[in-house]
Design a protein around this motif. Sequence first.
Motif, short mmCIF file in Angstrom:
data_model
loop_
_atom_site.label_atom_id
_atom_site.label_comp_id
_atom_site.label_asym_id
_atom_site.label_seq_id
_atom_site.Cartn_x
_atom_site.Cartn_y
_atom_site.Cartn_z
N ASP A 38 0.82 -1.21 0.00
CA ASP A 38 0.00 0.00 0.00
C ASP A 38 0.86 1.26 0.00
O ASP A 38 0.51 2.24 -0.65
CB ASP A 38 -0.96 0.00 1.20
N ILE A 41 1.99 1.73 -3.53
CA ILE A 41 0.89 2.22 -4.38
C ILE A 41 0.67 3.71 -4.13
O ILE A 41 0.51 4.49 -5.07
CB ILE A 41 -0.40 1.41 -4.12
N GLY A 67 -5.09 -1.89 -1.23
CA GLY A 67 -5.23 -1.63 -2.66
C GLY A 67 -6.31 -0.64 -3.03
O GLY A 67 -6.46 -0.28 -4.19
N GLY A 93 -1.69 -1.96 -9.35
CA GLY A 93 -1.95 -2.36 -7.97
C GLY A 93 -3.18 -1.72 -7.36
O GLY A 93 -3.65 -2.16 -6.32
N LYS A 95 -6.88 -1.26 -6.80
CA LYS A 95 -8.09 -2.05 -7.01
C LYS A 95 -9.28 -1.14 -7.31
O LYS A 95 -9.99 -1.35 -8.28
CB LYS A 95 -8.38 -2.90 -5.78
#
Length: 104
Positions: A38, A41, A67, A93, A95
């Motif tokens: 995370d 990301i 995500g 990555g 979502k």
Amino acid sequence: MKTWAGLCSALLLALGLAAMPGCAPTQKSEGTGEYIDDSAITTKVKAALLNSPGLSSGDINVETFKGVVQLSGFVGSRSEIRQAVEVARGVAGVKTVKNDIRLK
């Protein structure tokens, strides 16, 4: 003596196995690996927003949990909101994106 060593080994193994669930993720918390993912990301989304022309990304906050990226902050137009969401969705990555960006 062998019995004592076997007992100590079994005890250490049991303690180690008992401690492992403490690192496991739950619905409301992340495991160590997920936290690192995370963080990566979040960094990628912030960089993508910074490199996006015409977007005042300095006023956009980015948070990631499992995500799911949450964007918040303030921008000057609806087109900037749409652009920020699209840029975030395009990062590997990610979502889903939760959009909490507001107009100034």
